[in-house]
Motif scaffolding. Structure first.
Motif, PDB file in Angstrom:
ATOM      1  N   ILE A  65       0.839  -1.215   0.000  1.00 12.46           N
ATOM      2  CA  ILE A  65       0.000   0.000   0.000  1.00 12.46           C
ATOM      3  C   ILE A  65       0.859   1.244   0.000  1.00 12.46           C
ATOM      4  O   ILE A  65       0.597   2.218  -0.720  1.00 12.46           O
ATOM      5  CB  ILE A  65      -0.947  -0.026   1.219  1.00 12.46           C
ATOM      6  N   ILE A  66       1.903   1.218   0.843  1.00 10.94           N
ATOM      7  CA  ILE A  66       2.784   2.391   0.895  1.00 10.94           C
ATOM      8  C   ILE A  66       3.503   2.575  -0.424  1.00 10.94           C
ATOM      9  O   ILE A  66       3.671   3.688  -0.909  1.00 10.94           O
ATOM     10  CB  ILE A  66       3.775   2.228   2.068  1.00 10.94           C
ATOM     11  N   LYS A  67       3.955   1.429  -0.983  1.00  7.95           N
ATOM     12  CA  LYS A  67       4.670   1.525  -2.249  1.00  7.95           C
ATOM     13  C   LYS A  67       3.757   1.963  -3.381  1.00  7.95           C
ATOM     14  O   LYS A  67       4.162   2.714  -4.275  1.00  7.95           O
ATOM     15  CB  LYS A  67       5.270   0.146  -2.567  1.00  7.95           C
ATOM     16  N   GLY A  68       2.531   1.537  -3.366  1.00 10.44           N
ATOM     17  CA  GLY A  68       1.623   1.854  -4.468  1.00 10.44           C
ATOM     18  C   GLY A  68       0.830   3.130  -4.290  1.00 10.44           C
ATOM     19  O   GLY A  68       0.131   3.566  -5.212  1.00 10.44           O
ATOM     20  N   LEU A  69       0.904   3.753  -3.125  1.00 10.65           N
ATOM     21  CA  LEU A  69       0.141   4.984  -2.899  1.00 10.65           C
ATOM     22  C   LEU A  69       0.848   6.153  -3.580  1.00 10.65           C
ATOM     23  O   LEU A  69       2.008   6.428  -3.288  1.00 10.65           O
ATOM     24  CB  LEU A  69      -0.004   5.223  -1.392  1.00 10.65           C
ATOM     25  N   ARG A  70       0.141   6.777  -4.446  1.00  6.04           N
ATOM     26  CA  ARG A  70       0.675   7.962  -5.140  1.00  6.04           C
ATOM     27  C   ARG A  70      -0.334   9.118  -4.998  1.00  6.04           C
ATOM     28  O   ARG A  70      -1.531   8.937  -5.240  1.00  6.04           O
ATOM     29  CB  ARG A  70       0.904   7.694  -6.619  1.00  6.04           C
ATOM     30  N   ILE A  71       0.189  10.264  -4.599  1.00  4.80           N
ATOM     31  CA  ILE A  71      -0.637  11.481  -4.471  1.00  4.80           C
ATOM     32  C   ILE A  71      -0.295  12.412  -5.632  1.00  4.80           C
ATOM     33  O   ILE A  71       0.861  12.839  -5.766  1.00  4.80           O
ATOM     34  CB  ILE A  71      -0.408  12.165  -3.119  1.00  4.80           C
ATOM     35  N   VAL A  72      -1.290  12.718  -6.423  1.00  3.07           N
ATOM     36  CA  VAL A  72      -1.104  13.580  -7.607  1.00  3.07           C
ATOM     37  C   VAL A  72      -1.552  14.989  -7.261  1.00  3.07           C
ATOM     38  O   VAL A  72      -2.671  15.177  -6.770  1.00  3.07           O
ATOM     39  CB  VAL A  72      -1.887  13.042  -8.808  1.00  3.07           C
ATOM     40  N   PRO A  73      -0.717  16.025  -7.496  1.00  2.00           N
ATOM     41  CA  PRO A  73      -1.105  17.413  -7.174  1.00  2.00           C
ATOM     42  C   PRO A  73      -2.244  17.906  -8.075  1.00  2.00           C
ATOM     43  O   PRO A  73      -2.571  17.305  -9.107  1.00  2.00           O
ATOM     44  CB  PRO A  73       0.188  18.207  -7.418  1.00  2.00           C
ATOM     45  N   GLN A  74      -2.805  19.028  -7.651  1.00  2.00           N
ATOM     46  CA  GLN A  74      -3.890  19.660  -8.422  1.00  2.00           C
ATOM     47  C   GLN A  74      -3.362  20.146  -9.775  1.00  2.00           C
ATOM     48  O   GLN A  74      -2.235  20.622  -9.888  1.00  2.00           O
ATOM     49  CB  GLN A  74      -4.461  20.830  -7.624  1.00  2.00           C
ATOM     50  N   ALA A  75      -4.207  20.045 -10.808  1.00  2.00           N
ATOM     51  CA  ALA A  75      -3.916  20.473 -12.179  1.00  2.00           C
ATOM     52  C   ALA A  75      -2.844  19.621 -12.829  1.00  2.00           C
ATOM     53  O   ALA A  75      -2.288  20.012 -13.859  1.00  2.00           O
ATOM     54  CB  ALA A  75      -3.518  21.940 -12.229  1.00  2.00           C
ATOM     55  N   LYS A  76      -2.566  18.448 -12.226  1.00  2.00           N
ATOM     56  CA  LYS A  76      -1.626  17.520 -12.850  1.00  2.00           C
ATOM     57  C   LYS A  76      -2.229  16.119 -12.841  1.00  2.00           C
ATOM     58  O   LYS A  76      -3.080  15.805 -12.016  1.00  2.00           O
ATOM     59  CB  LYS A  76      -0.283  17.522 -12.113  1.00  2.00           C
ATOM     60  N   VAL A  77      -1.762  15.276 -13.753  1.00  2.00           N
ATOM     61  CA  VAL A  77      -2.225  13.897 -13.857  1.00  2.00           C
ATOM     62  C   VAL A  77      -1.018  12.990 -14.019  1.00  2.00           C
ATOM     63  O   VAL A  77       0.099  13.453 -14.269  1.00  2.00           O
ATOM     64  CB  VAL A  77      -3.210  13.703 -15.035  1.00  2.00           C
ATOM     65  N   MET A  78      -1.311  11.687 -13.909  1.00  2.00           N
ATOM     66  CA  MET A  78      -0.245  10.693 -14.062  1.00  2.00           C
ATOM     67  C   MET A  78      -0.764   9.586 -14.989  1.00  2.00           C
ATOM     68  O   MET A  78      -1.855   9.053 -14.782  1.00  2.00           O
ATOM     69  CB  MET A  78       0.117  10.099 -12.694  1.00  2.00           C
ATOM     70  N   VAL A  79       0.025   9.270 -15.975  1.00  2.00           N
ATOM     71  CA  VAL A  79      -0.317   8.200 -16.915  1.00  2.00           C
ATOM     72  C   VAL A  79       0.236   6.890 -16.342  1.00  2.00           C
ATOM     73  O   VAL A  79       1.454   6.753 -16.138  1.00  2.00           O
ATOM     74  CB  VAL A  79       0.265   8.484 -18.306  1.00  2.00           C
ATOM     75  N   VAL A  80      -0.676   5.920 -16.089  1.00  2.00           N
ATOM     76  CA  VAL A  80      -0.308   4.666 -15.436  1.00  2.00           C
ATOM     77  C   VAL A  80      -0.312   3.550 -16.475  1.00  2.00           C
ATOM     78  O   VAL A  80      -1.280   3.408 -17.248  1.00  2.00           O
ATOM     79  CB  VAL A  80      -1.271   4.336 -14.286  1.00  2.00           C
ATOM     80  N   GLU A  81       0.764   2.764 -16.476  1.00  2.15           N
ATOM     81  CA  GLU A  81       0.876   1.592 -17.328  1.00  2.15           C
ATOM     82  C   GLU A  81       0.846   0.338 -16.456  1.00  2.15           C
ATOM     83  O   GLU A  81       1.430   0.308 -15.374  1.00  2.15           O
ATOM     84  CB  GLU A  81       2.173   1.633 -18.141  1.00  2.15           C
ATOM     85  N   ARG A  82       0.172  -0.667 -16.926  1.00  2.88           N
ATOM     86  CA  ARG A  82       0.120  -1.952 -16.215  1.00  2.88           C
ATOM     87  C   ARG A  82       0.767  -3.001 -17.108  1.00  2.88           C
ATOM     88  O   ARG A  82       0.283  -3.281 -18.203  1.00  2.88           O
ATOM     89  CB  ARG A  82      -1.311  -2.337 -15.878  1.00  2.88           C
ATOM     90  N   LEU A  83       1.869  -3.498 -16.604  1.00  2.00           N
ATOM     91  CA  LEU A  83       2.653  -4.479 -17.325  1.00  2.00           C
ATOM     92  C   LEU A  83       3.060  -3.961 -18.696  1.00  2.00           C
ATOM     93  O   LEU A  83       3.007  -4.671 -19.709  1.00  2.00           O
ATOM     94  CB  LEU A  83       1.879  -5.805 -17.454  1.00  2.00           C
ATOM     95  N   GLY A  84       3.467  -2.654 -18.704  1.00  2.00           N
ATOM     96  CA  GLY A  84       3.993  -2.033 -19.913  1.00  2.00           C
ATOM     97  C   GLY A  84       2.947  -1.540 -20.898  1.00  2.00           C
ATOM     98  O   GLY A  84       3.295  -1.050 -21.982  1.00  2.00           O
TER      99      GLY A  84
END
Length: 355
Positions: A17-36
């Motif tokens: 959970i700690i390793k996978g928890l990501r906090i994204v700031p306001q007005a920004k996003v994160m593109v997530v890939e699963r198994l590439g």
């Protein structure tokens, strides 16, 4: 043994959970890939990623002239400035042009997967299209049509970056630097143009001054003519008034004399003879004067009577013919009842009958 397994499992879950928890700031996003492979876009706030399966995609960003890599994609409007590039105008003038573009990422997935390096792609696209647009314009047009160049460049960039998930909102030409020789020629041209405008302005001022002066002289002449006319009218009115007053005075004097004569018993022959003599004295002043008695009809009647008398007596007795002066005196004495004095004749010209 079971307790140890539970503890290990709990620790692993907490670590995940700690390793996978990501906090994204306001007005920004994160593109997530699963198994590439692209899986989803993590929005602002806390997000849980599966360790060893989900991973954020790194994106290369540019701030000013510096490039850096980041797991976050900024959705705000960004500014990208470029160094000056050399362009050649339609009339073969080389100049340096710097530009600034404002863009915004509207689709993070396309910005990462549709183009390899978004910042480099936008930079090269801007430079090439800027050269194309400036090459179709002359030097004067490039200096006076910045808004046209901005609009054309924005439309071209917006159309090209649409498939990259980018919206170009504004393009501005930061600076345009012509060569030094062109600058000198432009300065001379500006000086000559300002001198020409000064001469034209001076000529217009002289023209307006001449027109105003002519109009002033015209108005002055009109006013003087009107003043002279009014003065002539006033003088004529004065002469008319003086003539009327003189006539009225003479009429009043005549009336007074007439009333005085009538009130004194009427005009006697002696009074008339005296007035006659006074009138003759007044008329006798000066040269080349001839006086005729005022009782001309009586004189003519006397001459006619004497003619008839002399015609009857001429056959029996010859008598000397009376002169005109004697006949006039006799007629006047008959009329007034007294003998009038002789009438002076000064420098009387000879009549045709007497010649």
């Amino acid at each position: 043994m079971g307790t140890a397994v539970f503890v290990i499992t709990a620790v692993a879950v907490v670590f995940a959970i700690i390793k996978g928890l990501r906090i994204v700031p306001q007005a920004k996003v994160m593109v997530v890939e699963r198994l590439g492979k692209f899986h989803h876009v993590a929005s602002s706030g806390p997000n849980i990623l599966i360790p060893f399966c989900d991973s954020p995609r790194v994106m290369e960003m540019r701030v000013g002239n510096r490039f850096f890599r980041s797991h976050l994609v900024d959705l705000r409007e960004q500014v990208m400035g470029f160094e000056t590039v050399q362009v050649i105008t339609h009339d073969n003038v080389t100049m340096e042009v710097g530009s600034v573009i404002y863009y915004q990422i509207v689709d993070p997935a396309k910005a990462l997967y549709a183009v390899e390096n978004l910042a480099l792609a936008i930079e090269q696209l801007t430079m090439t299209n800027l050269r194309n647009i400036m090459g179709g314009l002359t030097l004067d047009q490039t200096l006076t049509s910045r808004e046209t160049v901005n609009t054309k460049l924005r439309m071209v960039l917006d159309e090209a970056t649409e498939k990259w998930g980018v919206k170009v909102t504004r393009v501005e030409l930061r600076e345009i630097e012509p060569p030094a020789a062109i600058k000198d020629a432009m300065a001379k041209q500006m000086t000559a143009e300002r001198e020409r405008r000064a001469e034209v302005t001076k000529a217009e001022g002289d023209k307006s001054a001449a027109i105003l002066q002519a109009e002033g002289e015209k108005i002055s002449r009109i006013l003087r003519a009107e003043a002279e006319r009014d003065a002539e009218v006033a003088r004529a009115e004065g002469r008319k008034r003086a003539t009327l007053l003189d006539a009225e005075a003479k009429a009043e004097a005549t009336r007074l004399v007439f009333d005085a004569v009538n009130s004194g018993g009427g005009a006697t022959p002696e009074v008339l003879a005296l007035r006659y003599m006074e009138t003759l004295q007044e008329l006798g002043k000066g040269d080349n004067k001839m006086f005729v008695p005022y009782e001309a009809t009586a004189v003519l009647g006397s001459i006619a009577t004497l003619k008839e008398v002399f015609a009857k007596e001429g056959t029996t007795q010859a008598q000397p013919a009376p002169t005109a002066a004697a006949l006039s005196a006799q007629s006047l004495s008959r009329t007034l009842g007294t003998q009038p004095p002789a009438m002076p004749v000064r420098n009387r010209p000879a009549l045709p009958s007497e010649e």
